[in-house]
Enzyme design. Structure first.
Site, short mmCIF file in Angstrom:
data_model
loop_
_atom_site.label_atom_id
_atom_site.label_comp_id
_atom_site.label_asym_id
_atom_site.label_seq_id
_atom_site.Cartn_x
_atom_site.Cartn_y
_atom_site.Cartn_z
N CYS A 280 41.13 37.27 40.83
CA CYS A 280 40.80 38.58 41.41
C CYS A 280 39.43 38.90 40.85
O CYS A 280 39.29 39.65 39.89
CB CYS A 280 41.84 39.62 41.02
SG CYS A 280 43.42 39.38 41.85
N ALA A 281 38.42 38.32 41.42
CA ALA A 281 37.17 38.11 40.69
C ALA A 281 36.12 39.21 40.81
O ALA A 281 35.33 39.41 39.89
CB ALA A 281 36.55 36.79 41.14
N ALA A 282 36.07 39.89 41.94
CA ALA A 282 34.94 40.79 42.20
C ALA A 282 35.05 42.09 41.39
O ALA A 282 36.17 42.56 41.16
CB ALA A 282 34.89 41.11 43.69
N PRO A 283 33.95 42.67 40.95
CA PRO A 283 32.55 42.28 41.20
C PRO A 283 32.00 41.18 40.31
O PRO A 283 30.83 40.85 40.44
CB PRO A 283 31.78 43.60 40.96
CG PRO A 283 32.62 44.32 39.95
CD PRO A 283 34.05 43.96 40.25
N GLY A 285 32.19 40.38 36.63
CA GLY A 285 31.79 40.36 35.22
C GLY A 285 32.43 39.18 34.49
O GLY A 285 31.78 38.49 33.68
N LYS A 286 33.69 38.93 34.81
CA LYS A 286 34.39 37.85 34.09
C LYS A 286 34.01 36.50 34.68
O LYS A 286 33.93 35.50 33.95
CB LYS A 286 35.90 38.11 34.14
CG LYS A 286 36.25 39.43 33.46
CD LYS A 286 37.71 39.76 33.51
CE LYS A 286 37.96 41.18 32.99
NZ LYS A 286 37.45 42.23 33.89
N ASP A 342 42.82 38.83 36.64
CA ASP A 342 42.47 40.22 36.31
C ASP A 342 43.04 41.06 37.45
O ASP A 342 42.35 41.37 38.42
CB ASP A 342 40.94 40.33 36.22
CG ASP A 342 40.46 41.70 35.78
OD1 ASP A 342 41.29 42.53 35.37
OD2 ASP A 342 39.25 41.95 35.87
N CYS A 395 43.18 46.60 33.35
CA CYS A 395 42.50 47.69 32.64
C CYS A 395 43.37 48.95 32.74
O CYS A 395 42.93 49.99 33.20
CB CYS A 395 41.11 47.94 33.21
SG CYS A 395 41.08 48.21 34.99
C1 LIG Z 1 40.35 44.69 38.61
S1 LIG Z 1 39.37 44.18 39.94
C2 LIG Z 1 38.70 42.70 39.29
C3 LIG Z 1 37.50 42.88 38.41
C4 LIG Z 1 36.79 41.58 38.08
N1 LIG Z 1 37.70 40.59 37.58
C5 LIG Z 1 35.62 41.74 37.15
O1 LIG Z 1 35.74 41.45 35.98
O2 LIG Z 1 34.56 42.16 37.61
C6 LIG Z 1 40.58 43.58 41.02
C7 LIG Z 1 40.07 42.77 42.22
O3 LIG Z 1 41.21 42.14 42.80
C8 LIG Z 1 41.01 42.04 44.17
N2 LIG Z 1 42.35 41.81 44.73
C9 LIG Z 1 43.38 42.68 44.78
N3 LIG Z 1 44.48 42.08 45.29
C10 LIG Z 1 44.12 40.80 45.55
C11 LIG Z 1 44.81 39.68 46.09
N4 LIG Z 1 46.09 39.77 46.45
N5 LIG Z 1 44.15 38.52 46.22
C12 LIG Z 1 42.84 38.43 45.87
N6 LIG Z 1 42.14 39.45 45.36
C13 LIG Z 1 42.77 40.63 45.20
C14 LIG Z 1 40.33 43.33 44.57
O4 LIG Z 1 39.62 43.16 45.77
C15 LIG Z 1 39.43 43.57 43.36
O5 LIG Z 1 38.14 43.06 43.60
#
Ligand SMILES: C[S@@+](CC[C@H](N)C(=O)[O-])C[C@H]1O[C@@H](n2cnc3c(N)ncnc32)[C@H](O)[C@@H]1O
Length: 468
Positions: A280-283, A285-286, A342, A395
């Site tokens: 769950c990568a965006a935006p 940072g990790k 994440d 978080c």
């Molecule tokens: C907590 S944020 C991630 C922050 C990111 N890891 C960072 O460090 O910048 C959660 C992310 O999960 C994505 N997401 C939520 N459900 C998902 C799913 N079932 N499959 C893929 N991505 C998902 C969202 O679009 C969002 O970008």
């Protein structure tokens, strides 16, 4: 017309029935040319959008590192964001004060009145702006919409009274009882005890400065940018500054990331040559941390829009990853050496930086998110090679999204075991490691000389190993 979310966070100060901003409040662009009017108008609209529609401020104002997401003049945007953020940080106190000053409660069908009053009171009580400007521009805002125009005199009277009494009103405010939604205060008391719940709420009072993750030579960057190196390796700046203007931003030497948010990726111990999934990568940072560690990273996110932001961030940082727009639950790939999940969560650990979160989330979100988190965890295990590591993080301050998820996973999947985290891996921060060896940071951790220099986002992380 849009529905009001039915009071998840205690009653609005409205006693006279549900308040609905008029359609005109949404349609009509602000026409006032008076200096300082526009940011206040935008702040009041952002407050209403958050309270009524649950719309996060980030969607309107953009993130810390985006210079001008909303296309506003940067100074107006900064002031609007600041008024809106302070309003949400102290919303409970502001509503209590307004309720006390308005015998009949908020009038029905009053257009954007609620947002205007909250923004006005926030400036008077908690910001360094002139009382006259705050009151005058709130009255003009009331006159800017047909729904609130009849109440311009009320705005004037209420805000003037608040201006006169603000010292006592501010003094009487309690961080946990007033400025924390009751359902969250109750949860934190139950889960952490009275003293820690109070410390968390106190930590939410002040906006923290910025933390950076640097590619290398943290000490040199701390000296150049005016900051200090935290025990965990992040650089904490002395003050909150305009990011894109800082040295090292344009050539991608660092990125903005709360010091706690930087810990989960470190716990994966990614090494050059390893194939790592960031599920769950965006935006990103990790993702950036994992790529910087030399791993071959696949960044998965179901939001194409957010992955676009991730791509932009990686490009600035001169780092690379394979990007995949996919739902993790149905994502297929050869199993990875390591996986970072994440997971989407209530984000109650980020209230210091995003006080709107406290008032846009509700208890039922935690149940819904908990179900999604356990499904995502099962998929993350399936995508981990035998013998590989999986780091799960959120978080959130809520155990249902953190430790409880891991307890349940270990119960339903005997192929997974915990690899306890040691304080030495996170700069010796004993207070942030639970008895079971999970990471549990709190906003009240890492105390420093001033509140703005103190604290961490509230993160939970567990490190797991799949049986070889
Ligand atoms: C907590 S944020 C991630 C922050 C990111 N890891 C960072 O460090 O910048 C959660 C992310 O999960 C994505 N997401 C939520 N459900 C998902 C799913 N079932 N499959 C893929 N991505 C998902 C969202 O679009 C969002 O970008």
């Amino acid at each position: 017309m849009f529905p009001r979310r039915p009071g998840p966070n205690g009653p609005a100060f409205n006693r006279a029935g549900p308040f609905r901003p008029s359609a005109a409040a949404q349609r009509k662009p602000p026409v006032e040319a008076t200096p300082g009017f526009l940011p206040r108008w935008i702040a009041s609209q952002a407050i209403l959008d958050a309270l009524i529609r649950g719309k996060p401020f980030e969607e309107r104002f953009g993130g810390d590192s985006e210079p001008n997401a909303a296309g506003m003049d940067p100074r107006d945007r900064a002031l609007a964001r600041s008024i809106a953020t302070v309003s949400m940080r102290r919303l409970g106190t502001i509503r209590k004060v307004l309720l006390a000053k308005m015998e009949k409660g908020l009038p029905r069908k009053a257009g954007p009145l609620e947002g205007i009053l909250i923004a006005g009171a926030a400036q008077l009580m908690f910001m360094d702006v002139s009382d006259h400007a705050a009151v005058d521009l709130a009255v003009r805002a009331a006159r800017n919409d047909p729904g609130s125009t009849p109440f311009a005199a009320l705005v004037n009277a209420v805000l003037r009274q608040i201006a006169r009494e603000k010292a006592e009103l501010v003094e009487a405010s309690d961080p946990l009882d007033d400025d924390t939604p009751a359902w969250l205060a109750q949860r934190w008391r139950t889960n952490y005890g009275e003293a820690t719940a109070r410390a968390i709420a106190r930590a939410h009072r002040d906006e923290p400065t910025l933390d950076l993750t640097v590619k290398s030579d943290a000490q040199a960057w701390a000296e150049k940018l005016g900051g200090r190196v935290l025990p965990t390796g992040s650089v904490r700046l002395d003050s909150h500054v305009a990011i894109p203007e800082l040295e090292g931003y344009a050539d991608g030497q660092w990125w903005v990331q709360d010091a706690a948010a930087a810990l989960p990726a470190q716990l994966l111990r990614a090494a050059p040559g390893e194939r790592i999934a960031d599920l769950c990568a965006a935006p990103g940072g990790k993702t950036a941390q994992l790529a910087q560690a030399g791993a071959t990273v696949v960044a998965v996110d179901r939001s194409a829009e957010r992955l676009k932001r991730l791509a932009g961030n990686l490009a600035r940082l001169n780092l690379s990853a394979e990007l995949s727009v996919a739902n993790t639950l149905t994502y297929e790939a050869a199993a990875f050496d390591g996986v970072l999940l994440d997971a989407p969560c209530s984000a109650t650990g980020t209230i210091r930086r995003h006080p709107d979160v406290a008032w846009t989330k509700r208890a039922s979100d935690i149940v819904t998110l908990g179900k999604a988190q356990s499904e995502l965890l099962d998929r993350a295990v399936a995508l981990t090679k035998p013998g590989g590591l999986l780091v799960y993080c959120v978080c959130s301050l809520e155990p249902e999204e953190g430790s409880q998820q891991i307890t349940d996973l270990l119960r339903r999947n005997p192929d997974v075991s915990r690899v306890p985290i040691e304080a030495g891996e996170i700069g010796g921060l004993d207070e942030c490691v639970s008895a079971l060896g999970d990471l549990r940071t709190l906003p009240c951790h890492l105390a420093a000389d001033t509140p703005r220099q103190s604290g961490l986002d509230g993160f939970f992380a567990a490190r797991l190993k799949k049986r070889g």
